[in-house]
Design a protein around this motif. Structure first.
Motif: not given
Length: 158
Positions: A19, A22-23, A26-27, A47-48, A50-52, A54-55
Protein backbone atom coordinates in the motif's frame (compact mmCIF):
# COMPACT_ATOMS: atom_id res chain seq x y z
CA UNK A 1 2.28 -23.78 15.85
CA UNK A 2 4.47 -20.72 16.39
CA UNK A 3 4.81 -20.12 12.65
CA UNK A 4 1.03 -20.28 12.20
CA UNK A 5 0.61 -17.25 14.45
CA UNK A 6 3.11 -15.27 12.36
CA UNK A 7 1.07 -15.54 9.14
CA UNK A 8 -1.42 -12.72 9.98
CA UNK A 9 1.41 -10.40 11.06
CA UNK A 10 3.45 -11.09 7.94
CA UNK A 11 0.38 -10.65 5.74
CA UNK A 12 -0.44 -7.34 7.41
CA UNK A 13 3.11 -6.03 6.95
CA UNK A 14 3.22 -7.13 3.30
CA UNK A 15 -0.14 -5.49 2.54
CA UNK A 16 0.92 -2.31 4.32
CA UNK A 17 4.25 -2.21 2.44
CA UNK A 18 2.48 -2.74 -0.88
CA UNK A 19 0.00 0.00 0.00
CA UNK A 20 2.80 2.42 0.83
CA UNK A 21 4.67 1.56 -2.39
CA UNK A 22 1.56 2.01 -4.54
CA UNK A 23 0.68 5.29 -2.79
CA UNK A 24 4.20 6.67 -3.26
CA UNK A 25 4.13 5.61 -6.93
CA UNK A 26 0.79 7.38 -7.37
CA UNK A 27 1.69 10.62 -5.59
CA UNK A 28 5.39 10.89 -6.56
CA UNK A 29 5.56 8.80 -9.74
CA UNK A 30 5.28 11.67 -12.16
CA UNK A 31 2.56 12.47 -14.60
CA UNK A 32 1.55 11.41 -18.06
CA UNK A 33 0.49 14.85 -19.12
CA UNK A 34 -1.65 17.77 -18.16
CA UNK A 35 -5.32 18.51 -18.47
CA UNK A 36 -6.70 22.02 -18.86
CA UNK A 37 -9.66 22.65 -16.58
CA UNK A 38 -11.18 26.14 -16.45
CA UNK A 39 -7.89 27.76 -17.42
CA UNK A 40 -5.82 25.76 -14.91
CA UNK A 41 -3.50 22.91 -15.86
CA UNK A 42 -3.83 19.78 -13.71
CA UNK A 43 -1.32 16.92 -13.74
CA UNK A 44 -2.58 13.44 -14.58
CA UNK A 45 -0.78 10.95 -12.29
CA UNK A 46 1.07 8.18 -14.11
CA UNK A 47 -0.02 5.32 -11.85
CA UNK A 48 -3.73 6.11 -11.48
CA UNK A 49 -4.89 2.70 -12.72
CA UNK A 50 -2.50 0.87 -10.39
CA UNK A 51 -3.76 2.94 -7.46
CA UNK A 52 -7.41 2.25 -8.32
CA UNK A 53 -6.84 -1.48 -8.84
CA UNK A 54 -4.99 -1.70 -5.51
CA UNK A 55 -7.95 -0.01 -3.79
CA UNK A 56 -10.38 -2.43 -5.48
CA UNK A 57 -8.27 -5.37 -4.27
CA UNK A 58 -8.27 -4.04 -0.71
CA UNK A 59 -12.03 -3.46 -0.71
CA UNK A 60 -12.63 -6.99 -2.03
CA UNK A 61 -10.30 -8.43 0.62
CA UNK A 62 -12.12 -6.56 3.38
CA UNK A 63 -15.53 -7.70 2.10
CA UNK A 64 -14.44 -11.35 1.75
CA UNK A 65 -12.74 -11.46 5.15
CA UNK A 66 -15.70 -9.78 6.84
CA UNK A 67 -18.17 -12.14 5.19
CA UNK A 68 -16.02 -15.12 6.14
CA UNK A 69 -15.80 -14.03 9.78
CA UNK A 70 -19.57 -13.42 9.94
CA UNK A 71 -20.30 -16.87 8.51
CA UNK A 72 -17.75 -18.51 10.83
CA UNK A 73 -19.20 -16.79 13.91
CA UNK A 74 -22.74 -17.68 12.82
CA UNK A 75 -21.84 -21.36 12.51
CA UNK A 76 -20.06 -21.37 15.89
CA UNK A 77 -22.92 -19.54 17.62
CA UNK A 78 -25.59 -21.67 15.93
CA UNK A 79 -24.10 -24.83 17.46
CA UNK A 80 -24.34 -23.33 20.96
CA UNK A 81 -27.35 -20.98 20.91
CA UNK A 82 -29.69 -21.01 17.92
CA UNK A 83 -31.70 -17.96 19.02
CA UNK A 84 -28.62 -15.77 19.40
CA UNK A 85 -27.32 -16.96 16.02
CA UNK A 86 -30.56 -16.03 14.29
CA UNK A 87 -30.39 -12.57 15.87
CA UNK A 88 -26.91 -12.08 14.43
CA UNK A 89 -28.22 -13.29 11.07
CA UNK A 90 -30.97 -10.65 11.30
CA UNK A 91 -28.28 -7.96 11.50
CA UNK A 92 -26.66 -9.30 8.31
CA UNK A 93 -30.05 -9.40 6.53
CA UNK A 94 -30.72 -5.83 7.70
CA UNK A 95 -27.37 -4.71 6.29
CA UNK A 96 -28.16 -6.39 2.96
CA UNK A 97 -31.52 -4.57 2.92
CA UNK A 98 -29.70 -1.29 3.60
CA UNK A 99 -27.40 -1.98 0.65
CA UNK A 100 -30.42 -2.65 -1.58
CA UNK A 101 -32.13 0.57 -0.47
CA UNK A 102 -28.95 2.52 -1.22
CA UNK A 103 -28.76 0.82 -4.63
CA UNK A 104 -32.29 1.93 -5.51
CA UNK A 105 -31.56 5.46 -4.24
CA UNK A 106 -28.68 5.68 -6.72
CA UNK A 107 -29.22 7.16 -10.15
CA UNK A 108 -27.98 5.63 -13.42
CA UNK A 109 -27.86 9.10 -15.01
CA UNK A 110 -24.56 10.26 -16.47
CA UNK A 111 -22.10 11.87 -14.07
CA UNK A 112 -20.26 14.76 -15.72
CA UNK A 113 -16.51 14.40 -15.10
CA UNK A 114 -14.24 17.05 -16.59
CA UNK A 115 -11.78 15.49 -19.01
CA UNK A 116 -13.18 11.96 -18.79
CA UNK A 117 -14.11 10.34 -22.07
CA UNK A 118 -14.91 6.76 -20.93
CA UNK A 119 -18.19 5.01 -20.31
CA UNK A 120 -17.83 4.18 -16.60
CA UNK A 121 -19.79 7.27 -15.48
CA UNK A 122 -23.13 6.11 -16.87
CA UNK A 123 -25.63 3.38 -16.01
CA UNK A 124 -24.68 0.68 -13.53
CA UNK A 125 -21.32 2.19 -12.56
CA UNK A 126 -22.91 5.58 -11.85
CA UNK A 127 -25.62 3.90 -9.80
CA UNK A 128 -22.99 1.87 -7.93
CA UNK A 129 -21.05 5.04 -7.15
CA UNK A 130 -24.19 6.73 -5.81
CA UNK A 131 -25.08 3.65 -3.76
CA UNK A 132 -21.61 3.54 -2.22
CA UNK A 133 -21.82 7.23 -1.33
CA UNK A 134 -25.26 6.84 0.28
CA UNK A 135 -24.11 3.76 2.18
CA UNK A 136 -21.02 5.59 3.39
CA UNK A 137 -23.09 8.56 4.59
CA UNK A 138 -25.52 6.28 6.44
CA UNK A 139 -22.76 4.19 8.04
CA UNK A 140 -20.78 7.27 9.15
CA UNK A 141 -23.95 8.76 10.70
CA UNK A 142 -24.67 5.41 12.35
CA UNK A 143 -21.13 5.27 13.73
CA UNK A 144 -21.37 8.79 15.17
CA UNK A 145 -24.77 7.99 16.73
CA UNK A 146 -23.38 4.75 18.20
CA UNK A 147 -20.42 6.63 19.69
CA UNK A 148 -22.68 9.25 21.25
CA UNK A 149 -25.08 6.60 22.57
CA UNK A 150 -22.14 4.58 23.94
CA UNK A 151 -20.78 7.57 25.85
CA UNK A 152 -24.23 8.44 27.24
CA UNK A 153 -24.96 4.80 28.10
CA UNK A 154 -21.66 4.23 29.94
CA UNK A 155 -22.05 7.50 31.89
CA UNK A 156 -25.58 6.44 32.87
CA UNK A 157 -24.27 3.09 34.15
CA UNK A 158 -21.71 4.82 36.40
Amino acid sequence: MKNYKLIPKITLWVLMALGIIVSVMFYAGGSEGQLEVAGDFLNIPLFTNLFLVWNYILVCLVCCITLGVVIWEFVKTYQVDKKKALRSLAVVVGFICLILVCWFLGSPAEVKIIGYEGEDNVGTMAQLSDACLYLTYILVCGTVCALIWGVIHTKRLK
